[in-house]
Design a protein around this motif. Sequence first.
Motif, mmCIF file in Angstrom:
data_model
loop_
_atom_site.group_PDB
_atom_site.id
_atom_site.type_symbol
_atom_site.label_atom_id
_atom_site.label_comp_id
_atom_site.label_asym_id
_atom_site.label_seq_id
_atom_site.Cartn_x
_atom_site.Cartn_y
_atom_site.Cartn_z
ATOM 1 N N THR A 163 99.749 95.040 54.449
ATOM 2 C CA THR A 163 99.747 94.734 52.884
ATOM 3 C C THR A 163 100.664 93.566 52.400
ATOM 4 O OG1 THR A 163 101.611 96.615 52.287
ATOM 5 C CG2 THR A 163 99.247 97.025 52.420
ATOM 6 N N ASP A 164 101.543 93.154 53.247
ATOM 7 C CA ASP A 164 102.420 92.003 53.202
ATOM 8 C C ASP A 164 101.809 90.735 53.768
ATOM 9 O OD1 ASP A 164 104.472 90.141 52.877
ATOM 10 O OD2 ASP A 164 106.240 91.380 53.661
ATOM 11 N N THR A 165 101.137 89.920 52.863
ATOM 12 C CA THR A 165 100.232 89.095 53.221
ATOM 13 C C THR A 165 101.145 87.833 54.049
ATOM 14 O OG1 THR A 165 98.665 89.236 51.758
ATOM 15 C CG2 THR A 165 98.890 87.061 52.663
ATOM 16 N N ASP A 193 103.625 95.342 58.238
ATOM 17 C CA ASP A 193 102.803 96.173 57.218
ATOM 18 C C ASP A 193 101.730 95.036 56.727
ATOM 19 O OD1 ASP A 193 101.826 97.157 55.024
ATOM 20 O OD2 ASP A 193 103.728 97.853 54.175
ATOM 21 N N GLY A 246 94.307 93.778 53.550
ATOM 22 C CA GLY A 246 94.931 93.627 54.934
ATOM 23 C C GLY A 246 94.193 93.160 55.991
ATOM 24 N N ASN A 252 95.281 101.754 45.016
ATOM 25 C CA ASN A 252 95.543 100.417 45.396
ATOM 26 C C ASN A 252 96.305 100.320 46.740
ATOM 27 O OD1 ASN A 252 95.386 99.577 42.828
ATOM 28 N ND2 ASN A 252 97.622 100.024 42.090
ATOM 29 N N GLN A 253 96.974 101.319 47.308
ATOM 30 C CA GLN A 253 97.370 101.188 48.752
ATOM 31 C C GLN A 253 96.206 101.281 49.705
ATOM 32 O OE1 GLN A 253 100.647 100.616 49.381
ATOM 33 N NE2 GLN A 253 100.214 100.901 51.850
ATOM 34 N N GLN A 254 95.176 102.171 49.336
ATOM 35 C CA GLN A 254 93.956 102.108 50.344
ATOM 36 C C GLN A 254 93.291 100.784 50.405
ATOM 37 O OE1 GLN A 254 91.668 105.402 52.047
ATOM 38 N NE2 GLN A 254 92.922 103.661 52.953
ATOM 39 N N ALA A 294 94.393 98.051 49.753
ATOM 40 C CA ALA A 294 95.485 97.022 50.106
ATOM 41 C C ALA A 294 95.413 97.276 51.543
ATOM 42 C CB ALA A 294 97.088 97.034 49.387
ATOM 43 N N THR A 295 95.458 98.110 52.070
ATOM 44 C CA THR A 295 95.575 98.239 53.533
ATOM 45 C C THR A 295 94.348 97.821 54.426
ATOM 46 O OG1 THR A 295 97.381 99.859 53.415
ATOM 47 C CG2 THR A 295 96.384 99.790 55.562
ATOM 48 N N SER A 326 86.727 100.896 51.088
ATOM 49 C CA SER A 326 87.458 99.919 51.955
ATOM 50 C C SER A 326 86.774 99.448 52.976
ATOM 51 C CB SER A 326 88.838 100.459 52.042
ATOM 52 O OG SER A 326 88.702 101.572 53.117
ATOM 53 N N GLN A 358 93.166 89.510 55.293
ATOM 54 C CA GLN A 358 94.337 88.495 55.497
ATOM 55 C C GLN A 358 94.661 88.275 56.894
ATOM 56 O OE1 GLN A 358 94.766 86.678 53.343
ATOM 57 N NE2 GLN A 358 95.100 87.377 51.226
#
Length: 278
Positions: free
Chosen positions: A62-64, A60, A114, A105-107, A109-110, A155, A117
């Motif tokens: 979003t998990d750096t 995922d 994401g 936030n999810q948009q 972050a992904t 994004s 990163q």
Amino acid sequence: MLTPVRSGAFITGVSSGLGRQMTEQLLARGERVAGTIRRAGALDDLKAAHGHRLWLAQLDVTDTAAVRDVVGRAFAQLGRIDVVINNAGYGILGAAEELTDAQINQQIATNLVGSIQVVRAAIPHLREQGGGRIIQISTMGGQATFPGGSLYHTSKWGIEGFIESIRHELAPFNIAVTIVEPGSTGTQFGSNLVVSHPLDIYANGPVGQARAFFGSGTYKSPGDAAKTARVILDTADQDPPPLRLATGSDAYAAMHRALTARLAELESQKDLAASTDA
């Protein structure tokens, strides 16, 4: 000149769409792919057919911490990866007022954080091996905008700015970047859109029309996914590669209109801009 992709490619989001198409084409050419998937077993068929040439990890973006771990393991286990393709992402459809804080936030972050990163995690490895390519999958929506796509556009415009900026700092290390801006392509992107809870006030306006358009099930994308994937992969062997790559006649038309209008407005302000100089 960069060696062909056969030294290895790292691709995020290979379960479906362009990610899977690019993976299939590279494997068919006898090359190696390190791919990330959200769901275990999503590429069991390709793994069975190609064995060790397909390296897979659940991720995922979003998990750096997980991004850094997976990218590091991919480079360590493949030995060399010449091309990093940032493909994972999705879209949200809805008026800005309709979106929830969690969806916003999810948009971001992904699609934005994401992607940033993944690039940051890959840079030290590319630098240490003497170079490589970073290919960022964006969209025609990275240059042109459509109603109901405010957060998706946010994004993509954001990641395009990031990628265009880092090309300057990476060039001394023989690391080149390409931003891919596809039009509507024959993948499941439209059917996989996250749709906001509708407010009646937007039902008869542009957002409501966009929602009805994507929900009708009758739209046929003009772009061919296999052809698009092939053109994207071809840029990995170009020296120098394009900074931006438009795919699809709809992408060309939409971005041409947007850029032409933007330039015309800027030109109209030339004297006004100069009038504010000291």
